[in-house]
Design a protein around this motif. Sequence first.
Motif, PDB file in Angstrom:
ATOM      1  N   UNK A  98      -7.714   6.719   3.925  1.00  0.00           N
ATOM      2  CA  UNK A  98      -7.400   6.688   5.353  1.00  0.00           C
ATOM      3  C   UNK A  98      -6.165   5.816   5.545  1.00  0.00           C
ATOM      4  N   UNK A  99      -5.300   6.211   6.465  1.00  0.00           N
ATOM      5  CA  UNK A  99      -4.060   5.461   6.626  1.00  0.00           C
ATOM      6  C   UNK A  99      -3.506   5.517   8.028  1.00  0.00           C
ATOM      7  N   UNK A 100      -2.561   4.616   8.272  1.00  0.00           N
ATOM      8  CA  UNK A 100      -1.860   4.572   9.552  1.00  0.00           C
ATOM      9  C   UNK A 100      -0.418   4.162   9.296  1.00  0.00           C
ATOM     10  N   UNK A 101       0.502   4.785  10.024  1.00  0.00           N
ATOM     11  CA  UNK A 101       1.921   4.435   9.917  1.00  0.00           C
ATOM     12  C   UNK A 101       2.425   3.991  11.284  1.00  0.00           C
ATOM     13  N   UNK A 102       3.040   2.819  11.315  1.00  0.00           N
ATOM     14  CA  UNK A 102       3.709   2.331  12.517  1.00  0.00           C
ATOM     15  C   UNK A 102       5.194   2.619  12.374  1.00  0.00           C
ATOM     16  N   UNK A 103       5.765   3.354  13.327  1.00  0.00           N
ATOM     17  CA  UNK A 103       7.181   3.738  13.298  1.00  0.00           C
ATOM     18  C   UNK A 103       7.939   2.933  14.348  1.00  0.00           C
ATOM     19  N   UNK A 104       9.053   2.315  13.940  1.00  0.00           N
ATOM     20  CA  UNK A 104       9.852   1.500  14.857  1.00  0.00           C
ATOM     21  C   UNK A 104      11.293   1.987  14.880  1.00  0.00           C
ATOM     22  N   UNK A 105      11.934   1.852  16.045  1.00  0.00           N
ATOM     23  CA  UNK A 105      13.329   2.228  16.246  1.00  0.00           C
ATOM     24  C   UNK A 105      14.216   1.028  15.906  1.00  0.00           C
ATOM     25  N   UNK A 106      15.188   1.239  15.025  1.00  0.00           N
ATOM     26  CA  UNK A 106      16.048   0.129  14.616  1.00  0.00           C
ATOM     27  C   UNK A 106      17.241  -0.075  15.536  1.00  0.00           C
ATOM     28  N   UNK A 107      17.356   0.735  16.570  1.00  0.00           N
ATOM     29  CA  UNK A 107      18.415   0.507  17.558  1.00  0.00           C
ATOM     30  C   UNK A 107      18.034  -0.640  18.498  1.00  0.00           C
ATOM     31  N   UNK A 108      16.745  -0.703  18.856  1.00  0.00           N
ATOM     32  CA  UNK A 108      16.322  -1.725  19.820  1.00  0.00           C
ATOM     33  C   UNK A 108      15.008  -2.410  19.445  1.00  0.00           C
ATOM     34  N   UNK A 109      14.440  -2.063  18.283  1.00  0.00           N
ATOM     35  CA  UNK A 109      13.226  -2.713  17.827  1.00  0.00           C
ATOM     36  C   UNK A 109      11.941  -2.190  18.433  1.00  0.00           C
ATOM     37  N   UNK A 110      12.009  -1.140  19.258  1.00  0.00           N
ATOM     38  CA  UNK A 110      10.794  -0.610  19.874  1.00  0.00           C
ATOM     39  C   UNK A 110       9.867   0.006  18.822  1.00  0.00           C
ATOM     40  N   UNK A 111       8.563  -0.237  19.001  1.00  0.00           N
ATOM     41  CA  UNK A 111       7.564   0.471  18.205  1.00  0.00           C
ATOM     42  C   UNK A 111       7.312   1.803  18.898  1.00  0.00           C
ATOM     43  N   UNK A 112       7.738   2.883  18.247  1.00  0.00           N
ATOM     44  CA  UNK A 112       7.759   4.187  18.907  1.00  0.00           C
ATOM     45  C   UNK A 112       6.436   4.929  18.767  1.00  0.00           C
ATOM     46  N   UNK A 113       5.848   4.860  17.589  1.00  0.00           N
ATOM     47  CA  UNK A 113       4.667   5.683  17.354  1.00  0.00           C
ATOM     48  C   UNK A 113       3.731   5.026  16.358  1.00  0.00           C
ATOM     49  N   UNK A 114       2.463   5.298  16.549  1.00  0.00           N
ATOM     50  CA  UNK A 114       1.418   4.974  15.579  1.00  0.00           C
ATOM     51  C   UNK A 114       0.750   6.277  15.207  1.00  0.00           C
ATOM     52  N   UNK A 115       0.803   6.605  13.938  1.00  0.00           N
ATOM     53  CA  UNK A 115       0.253   7.902  13.532  1.00  0.00           C
ATOM     54  C   UNK A 115      -0.716   7.750  12.373  1.00  0.00           C
ATOM     55  N   UNK A 116      -1.810   8.502  12.448  1.00  0.00           N
ATOM     56  CA  UNK A 116      -2.721   8.534  11.314  1.00  0.00           C
ATOM     57  C   UNK A 116      -1.972   9.073  10.104  1.00  0.00           C
ATOM     58  N   UNK A 117      -2.284   8.527   8.943  1.00  0.00           N
ATOM     59  CA  UNK A 117      -1.450   8.830   7.784  1.00  0.00           C
ATOM     60  C   UNK A 117      -2.206   9.371   6.585  1.00  0.00           C
ATOM     61  N   UNK A 118      -3.490   9.687   6.747  1.00  0.00           N
ATOM     62  CA  UNK A 118      -4.213  10.258   5.608  1.00  0.00           C
ATOM     63  C   UNK A 118      -3.571  11.582   5.185  1.00  0.00           C
ATOM     64  N   UNK A 119      -3.349  12.450   6.153  1.00  0.00           N
ATOM     65  CA  UNK A 119      -2.720  13.746   5.862  1.00  0.00           C
ATOM     66  C   UNK A 119      -1.290  13.559   5.359  1.00  0.00           C
ATOM     67  N   UNK A 120      -0.525  12.698   6.023  1.00  0.00           N
ATOM     68  CA  UNK A 120       0.873  12.505   5.621  1.00  0.00           C
ATOM     69  C   UNK A 120       0.981  11.903   4.227  1.00  0.00           C
ATOM     70  N   UNK A 121       0.068  11.015   3.862  1.00  0.00           N
ATOM     71  CA  UNK A 121       0.075  10.451   2.508  1.00  0.00           C
ATOM     72  C   UNK A 121      -0.137  11.546   1.479  1.00  0.00           C
ATOM     73  N   UNK A 122      -1.107  12.395   1.737  1.00  0.00           N
ATOM     74  CA  UNK A 122      -1.363  13.493   0.805  1.00  0.00           C
ATOM     75  C   UNK A 122      -0.192  14.474   0.786  1.00  0.00           C
ATOM     76  N   UNK A 123       0.369  14.744   1.970  1.00  0.00           N
ATOM     77  CA  UNK A 123       1.428  15.740   2.078  1.00  0.00           C
ATOM     78  C   UNK A 123       2.709  15.284   1.401  1.00  0.00           C
ATOM     79  N   UNK A 124       3.095  14.026   1.607  1.00  0.00           N
ATOM     80  CA  UNK A 124       4.340  13.574   0.968  1.00  0.00           C
ATOM     81  C   UNK A 124       4.176  13.536  -0.541  1.00  0.00           C
ATOM     82  N   UNK A 125       2.962  13.201  -1.026  1.00  0.00           N
ATOM     83  CA  UNK A 125       2.735  13.220  -2.468  1.00  0.00           C
ATOM     84  C   UNK A 125       2.806  14.645  -2.998  1.00  0.00           C
ATOM     85  N   UNK A 126       2.288  15.600  -2.228  1.00  0.00           N
ATOM     86  CA  UNK A 126       2.409  17.001  -2.613  1.00  0.00           C
ATOM     87  C   UNK A 126       3.853  17.480  -2.626  1.00  0.00           C
TER      88      UNK A 126
END
Length: 315
Positions: free
Chosen positions: A81-109
Amino acid sequence: MHFLKDKEIQEVYKIHHAIEDVRLVLNDHRNDELVEANRIVLPASASSSMLYMPCISTKQKVSIIKTVSIFPENADLPTTQGNILVSNLEDGRHIASMEASYLTRLRTGAMTAIATDKLARKNSTVLGVIGTGRMAFEQVLGVLEVRDIKKIILFNRTRSKAEKFKEDLEAFGVESGIEVADDVNRVVTGSDILNCATQSKTPVFDGSELKKGTHINGVGSFTPEMIEMDMETIRRAEQIYLDDMDGAMEEAGEIIKAVEEGVISWDDIKGTLADIFDKGFLRHSEDEITLYKCVGAGYFDLAVANGVMKIKNLK
Protein backbone atom coordinates in the motif's frame (compact mmCIF):
# COMPACT_ATOMS: atom_id res chain seq x y z
CA MET A 1 -5.31 19.72 -2.87
CA HIS A 2 -6.53 16.87 -5.07
CA PHE A 3 -7.02 13.39 -3.58
CA LEU A 4 -6.85 10.48 -6.02
CA LYS A 5 -7.63 6.86 -5.20
CA ASP A 6 -6.22 3.85 -7.03
CA LYS A 7 -9.50 3.09 -8.79
CA GLU A 8 -9.74 6.60 -10.25
CA ILE A 9 -6.13 6.43 -11.44
CA GLN A 10 -6.55 2.96 -12.95
CA GLU A 11 -9.46 4.15 -15.08
CA VAL A 12 -7.34 6.66 -17.01
CA TYR A 13 -3.67 5.74 -16.59
CA LYS A 14 -2.45 2.53 -18.22
CA ILE A 15 0.80 0.62 -18.77
CA HIS A 16 1.53 2.30 -22.12
CA HIS A 17 1.25 5.72 -20.46
CA ALA A 18 3.65 4.63 -17.74
CA ILE A 19 6.23 3.32 -20.21
CA GLU A 20 6.36 6.67 -21.98
CA ASP A 21 6.55 8.64 -18.73
CA VAL A 22 9.32 6.42 -17.36
CA ARG A 23 11.28 7.05 -20.56
CA LEU A 24 10.86 10.81 -20.02
CA VAL A 25 12.21 10.68 -16.48
CA LEU A 26 15.11 8.47 -17.56
CA ASN A 27 16.04 11.25 -19.96
CA ASP A 28 15.87 13.73 -17.05
CA HIS A 29 18.14 11.41 -15.07
CA ARG A 30 20.66 11.20 -17.89
CA ASN A 31 20.71 15.02 -18.14
CA ASP A 32 21.24 15.53 -14.39
CA GLU A 33 17.84 17.20 -14.01
CA LEU A 34 16.84 15.19 -10.94
CA VAL A 35 17.55 15.70 -7.26
CA GLU A 36 17.08 12.51 -5.30
CA ALA A 37 17.97 10.62 -2.14
CA ASN A 38 18.35 6.90 -1.63
CA ARG A 39 15.23 5.11 -0.51
CA ILE A 40 14.85 4.73 3.24
CA VAL A 41 13.71 1.25 4.31
CA LEU A 42 12.61 0.80 7.92
CA PRO A 43 11.60 -2.60 9.33
CA ALA A 44 8.13 -2.52 10.87
CA SER A 45 8.23 -6.15 12.00
CA ALA A 46 10.02 -9.38 11.14
CA SER A 47 8.11 -9.61 7.86
CA SER A 48 6.91 -6.06 7.11
CA SER A 49 8.64 -2.87 5.98
CA MET A 50 8.04 0.87 5.53
CA LEU A 51 9.68 2.62 2.56
CA TYR A 52 10.18 6.36 1.95
CA MET A 53 11.24 7.66 -1.48
CA PRO A 54 11.73 11.39 -2.29
CA CYS A 55 12.64 12.96 -5.64
CA ILE A 56 12.64 16.34 -7.42
CA SER A 57 12.66 17.03 -11.16
CA THR A 58 14.16 20.45 -11.82
CA LYS A 59 13.07 20.19 -15.45
CA GLN A 60 9.45 19.25 -14.79
CA LYS A 61 9.24 21.51 -11.70
CA VAL A 62 7.68 18.83 -9.55
CA SER A 63 8.56 17.09 -6.30
CA ILE A 64 7.25 13.82 -4.86
CA ILE A 65 7.68 11.76 -1.75
CA LYS A 66 6.27 8.27 -1.69
CA THR A 67 5.48 6.27 1.41
CA VAL A 68 4.98 2.54 0.97
CA SER A 69 3.97 -0.14 3.45
CA ILE A 70 4.81 -3.74 2.57
CA PHE A 71 2.97 -6.28 4.68
CA PRO A 72 3.27 -9.68 2.91
CA GLU A 73 1.10 -11.48 5.46
CA ASN A 74 -1.99 -9.37 4.73
CA ALA A 75 -4.93 -11.58 3.87
CA ASP A 76 -7.81 -9.17 3.21
CA LEU A 77 -5.80 -6.04 2.38
CA PRO A 78 -3.20 -5.44 -0.34
CA THR A 79 0.26 -6.58 0.69
CA THR A 80 1.67 -3.34 -0.77
CA GLN A 81 0.00 0.00 0.00
CA GLY A 82 1.35 3.43 -0.82
CA ASN A 83 0.76 7.15 -1.07
CA ILE A 84 2.48 9.84 -3.13
CA LEU A 85 2.49 13.52 -2.19
CA VAL A 86 3.02 15.73 -5.27
CA SER A 87 4.30 19.31 -4.86
CA ASN A 88 4.72 22.19 -7.32
CA LEU A 89 8.26 23.57 -7.40
CA GLU A 90 7.15 26.94 -8.76
CA ASP A 91 5.50 27.97 -5.49
CA GLY A 92 5.83 25.01 -3.11
CA ARG A 93 2.14 24.10 -3.15
CA HIS A 94 1.20 20.52 -2.32
CA ILE A 95 -0.95 19.76 -5.34
CA ALA A 96 -2.10 16.19 -4.91
CA SER A 97 -2.13 13.18 -2.64
CA MET A 98 -2.61 9.98 -4.54
CA GLU A 99 -2.81 6.35 -3.56
CA ALA A 100 0.25 4.64 -4.93
CA SER A 101 -0.24 0.88 -4.70
CA TYR A 102 -1.30 0.73 -8.35
CA LEU A 103 1.27 3.29 -9.48
CA THR A 104 4.08 1.42 -7.71
CA ARG A 105 3.16 -1.77 -9.50
CA LEU A 106 2.60 0.04 -12.80
CA ARG A 107 5.90 1.93 -12.88
CA THR A 108 7.73 -1.30 -12.04
CA GLY A 109 5.90 -2.99 -14.91
CA ALA A 110 6.89 -0.14 -17.22
CA MET A 111 10.51 -0.53 -16.19
CA THR A 112 10.28 -4.28 -16.81
CA ALA A 113 8.84 -3.54 -20.26
CA ILE A 114 11.77 -1.29 -21.18
CA ALA A 115 14.37 -3.82 -20.02
CA THR A 116 12.58 -6.76 -21.65
CA ASP A 117 12.29 -4.91 -24.95
CA LYS A 118 16.04 -4.38 -25.06
CA LEU A 119 17.15 -7.79 -23.78
CA ALA A 120 14.63 -10.59 -24.41
CA ARG A 121 14.75 -12.55 -27.65
CA LYS A 122 12.40 -11.00 -30.16
CA ASN A 123 10.81 -14.39 -30.83
CA SER A 124 10.06 -15.02 -27.14
CA THR A 125 6.56 -16.49 -26.78
CA VAL A 126 6.47 -18.06 -23.29
CA LEU A 127 6.47 -15.99 -20.12
CA GLY A 128 7.09 -17.65 -16.77
CA VAL A 129 5.99 -15.99 -13.54
CA ILE A 130 7.35 -17.04 -10.14
CA GLY A 131 5.41 -15.35 -7.37
CA THR A 132 1.85 -14.21 -8.06
CA GLY A 133 1.37 -11.45 -5.51
CA ARG A 134 -0.08 -8.13 -6.60
CA MET A 135 3.31 -6.79 -7.75
CA ALA A 136 3.49 -9.53 -10.38
CA PHE A 137 0.37 -8.48 -12.32
CA GLU A 138 1.70 -5.30 -13.93
CA GLN A 139 5.00 -7.05 -14.64
CA VAL A 140 3.05 -9.40 -16.88
CA LEU A 141 1.33 -6.44 -18.55
CA GLY A 142 4.72 -4.82 -19.15
CA VAL A 143 6.08 -7.89 -20.94
CA LEU A 144 2.89 -8.21 -22.99
CA GLU A 145 3.43 -4.65 -24.25
CA VAL A 146 6.76 -5.54 -25.87
CA ARG A 147 6.60 -9.25 -26.81
CA ASP A 148 3.99 -11.44 -28.51
CA ILE A 149 3.45 -13.86 -25.63
CA LYS A 150 1.42 -16.95 -26.52
CA LYS A 151 1.65 -18.78 -23.18
CA ILE A 152 2.05 -17.73 -19.55
CA ILE A 153 3.14 -20.28 -16.92
CA LEU A 154 2.44 -19.36 -13.30
CA PHE A 155 3.93 -20.70 -10.08
CA ASN A 156 3.22 -19.80 -6.49
CA ARG A 157 3.96 -21.84 -3.39
CA THR A 158 0.24 -21.56 -2.61
CA ARG A 159 -1.44 -22.92 -5.74
CA SER A 160 -4.77 -21.20 -5.00
CA LYS A 161 -3.06 -17.80 -5.27
CA ALA A 162 -1.73 -18.71 -8.71
CA GLU A 163 -5.20 -19.87 -9.75
CA LYS A 164 -6.68 -16.53 -8.61
CA PHE A 165 -3.93 -14.69 -10.49
CA LYS A 166 -4.86 -16.63 -13.64
CA GLU A 167 -8.50 -15.61 -13.21
CA ASP A 168 -7.50 -11.96 -12.75
CA LEU A 169 -5.39 -11.97 -15.92
CA GLU A 170 -8.23 -13.53 -17.91
CA ALA A 171 -10.75 -11.06 -16.48
CA PHE A 172 -8.44 -8.22 -17.48
CA GLY A 173 -8.54 -9.44 -21.07
CA VAL A 174 -5.18 -11.20 -21.40
CA GLU A 175 -5.57 -13.56 -24.37
CA SER A 176 -2.42 -15.65 -23.92
CA GLY A 177 -2.92 -19.23 -22.80
CA ILE A 178 -2.34 -19.44 -19.04
CA GLU A 179 -1.13 -22.52 -17.16
CA VAL A 180 -0.62 -23.00 -13.41
CA ALA A 181 2.39 -25.22 -12.64
CA ASP A 182 2.89 -27.32 -9.52
CA ASP A 183 6.67 -27.48 -9.99
CA VAL A 184 8.79 -24.33 -10.22
CA ASN A 185 11.20 -26.14 -12.57
CA ARG A 186 8.36 -26.41 -15.09
CA VAL A 187 8.32 -22.63 -15.20
CA VAL A 188 12.10 -22.23 -15.34
CA THR A 189 12.72 -24.79 -18.07
CA GLY A 190 9.72 -23.83 -20.17
CA SER A 191 10.03 -20.03 -20.30
CA ASP A 192 11.69 -17.65 -22.74
CA ILE A 193 11.20 -14.77 -20.30
CA LEU A 194 11.09 -15.31 -16.54
CA ASN A 195 9.53 -12.79 -14.15
CA CYS A 196 10.47 -13.33 -10.53
CA ALA A 197 8.47 -11.26 -8.04
CA THR A 198 8.90 -12.59 -4.50
CA GLN A 199 10.30 -11.21 -1.27
CA SER A 200 12.07 -14.44 -0.43
CA LYS A 201 15.28 -14.49 1.59
CA THR A 202 16.30 -17.75 -0.11
CA PRO A 203 16.43 -18.53 -3.85
CA VAL A 204 13.11 -19.61 -5.31
CA PHE A 205 14.46 -21.43 -8.37
CA ASP A 206 17.58 -23.30 -9.51
CA GLY A 207 19.62 -21.24 -11.95
CA SER A 208 21.21 -24.36 -13.44
CA GLU A 209 17.77 -25.21 -14.87
CA LEU A 210 17.54 -22.03 -16.96
CA LYS A 211 17.50 -22.79 -20.65
CA LYS A 212 19.80 -20.97 -23.04
CA GLY A 213 18.44 -17.66 -24.28
CA THR A 214 16.29 -16.91 -21.23
CA HIS A 215 15.78 -13.34 -20.11
CA ILE A 216 15.09 -12.85 -16.38
CA ASN A 217 13.35 -9.91 -14.69
CA GLY A 218 14.05 -9.90 -10.95
CA VAL A 219 11.70 -7.38 -9.35
CA GLY A 220 10.63 -8.80 -5.99
CA SER A 221 13.54 -8.38 -3.59
CA PHE A 222 14.53 -4.91 -2.43
CA THR A 223 16.76 -5.33 0.65
CA PRO A 224 20.23 -6.89 1.07
CA GLU A 225 18.63 -9.77 2.98
CA MET A 226 16.21 -10.70 0.20
CA ILE A 227 17.73 -13.14 -2.31
CA GLU A 228 15.14 -14.61 -4.67
CA MET A 229 17.70 -15.64 -7.31
CA ASP A 230 20.65 -17.96 -6.67
CA MET A 231 24.31 -17.36 -7.47
CA GLU A 232 24.17 -19.77 -10.43
CA THR A 233 21.63 -17.48 -12.08
CA ILE A 234 23.94 -14.49 -11.59
CA ARG A 235 26.96 -16.48 -12.81
CA ARG A 236 25.20 -17.62 -15.98
CA ALA A 237 23.89 -14.19 -16.91
CA GLU A 238 26.10 -12.81 -19.68
CA GLN A 239 24.51 -9.37 -19.48
CA ILE A 240 23.22 -7.84 -16.24
CA TYR A 241 21.40 -4.51 -16.16
CA LEU A 242 19.98 -2.65 -13.16
CA ASP A 243 17.22 -0.09 -12.78
CA ASP A 244 19.42 2.21 -10.68
CA MET A 245 23.06 1.64 -9.75
CA ASP A 246 23.10 3.49 -6.43
CA GLY A 247 19.97 1.76 -5.23
CA ALA A 248 21.16 -1.66 -6.32
CA MET A 249 24.49 -1.29 -4.54
CA GLU A 250 22.55 -0.69 -1.32
CA GLU A 251 19.55 -2.98 -1.76
CA ALA A 252 19.86 -5.64 -4.50
CA GLY A 253 20.47 -8.67 -2.29
CA GLU A 254 21.41 -11.11 -5.04
CA ILE A 255 23.83 -8.74 -6.75
CA ILE A 256 25.42 -7.66 -3.46
CA LYS A 257 25.90 -11.31 -2.44
CA ALA A 258 27.34 -12.20 -5.86
CA VAL A 259 29.89 -9.38 -5.59
CA GLU A 260 30.80 -10.34 -2.02
CA GLU A 261 31.34 -13.97 -3.05
CA GLY A 262 33.35 -13.06 -6.15
CA VAL A 263 30.80 -14.42 -8.61
CA ILE A 264 30.83 -11.04 -10.38
CA SER A 265 32.18 -7.56 -9.72
CA TRP A 266 30.31 -4.27 -9.96
CA ASP A 267 32.31 -3.63 -13.14
CA ASP A 268 30.53 -6.59 -14.73
CA ILE A 269 27.23 -4.71 -14.61
CA LYS A 270 26.57 -3.52 -18.15
CA GLY A 271 24.48 -0.47 -17.22
CA THR A 272 21.14 0.84 -16.02
CA LEU A 273 17.81 1.71 -17.60
CA ALA A 274 19.02 5.30 -18.06
CA ASP A 275 21.85 3.95 -20.21
CA ILE A 276 19.69 1.80 -22.47
CA PHE A 277 16.12 3.12 -22.67
CA ASP A 278 16.70 4.81 -26.04
CA LYS A 279 19.32 2.40 -27.38
CA GLY A 280 18.85 -0.40 -29.89
CA PHE A 281 18.46 -4.13 -29.23
CA LEU A 282 21.17 -5.27 -26.80
CA ARG A 283 21.15 -9.04 -27.06
CA HIS A 284 24.33 -10.44 -28.63
CA SER A 285 23.10 -13.96 -29.40
CA GLU A 286 20.04 -16.17 -29.22
CA ASP A 287 21.70 -18.35 -26.56
CA GLU A 288 22.92 -15.83 -24.00
CA ILE A 289 21.11 -15.46 -20.69
CA THR A 290 20.28 -11.87 -19.75
CA LEU A 291 19.19 -10.43 -16.41
CA TYR A 292 17.47 -7.25 -15.32
CA LYS A 293 17.40 -6.51 -11.60
CA CYS A 294 15.08 -3.86 -10.13
CA VAL A 295 14.93 -2.38 -6.63
CA GLY A 296 13.11 0.87 -7.39
CA ALA A 297 13.97 4.55 -7.00
CA GLY A 298 12.01 7.72 -6.32
CA TYR A 299 12.36 9.15 -9.81
CA PHE A 300 10.33 6.28 -11.27
CA ASP A 301 7.51 7.21 -8.91
CA LEU A 302 7.86 10.84 -9.96
CA ALA A 303 7.46 9.72 -13.57
CA VAL A 304 4.08 8.09 -13.09
CA ALA A 305 2.76 10.56 -10.49
CA ASN A 306 3.48 13.47 -12.83
CA GLY A 307 2.03 11.43 -15.68
CA VAL A 308 -1.24 11.14 -13.78
CA MET A 309 -1.19 14.87 -13.05
CA LYS A 310 -0.85 15.60 -16.78
CA ILE A 311 -3.47 13.13 -17.97
CA LYS A 312 -5.94 14.43 -15.35
CA ASN A 313 -4.92 18.04 -16.12
CA LEU A 314 -4.34 18.80 -12.43
CA LYS A 315 -2.42 21.92 -11.40
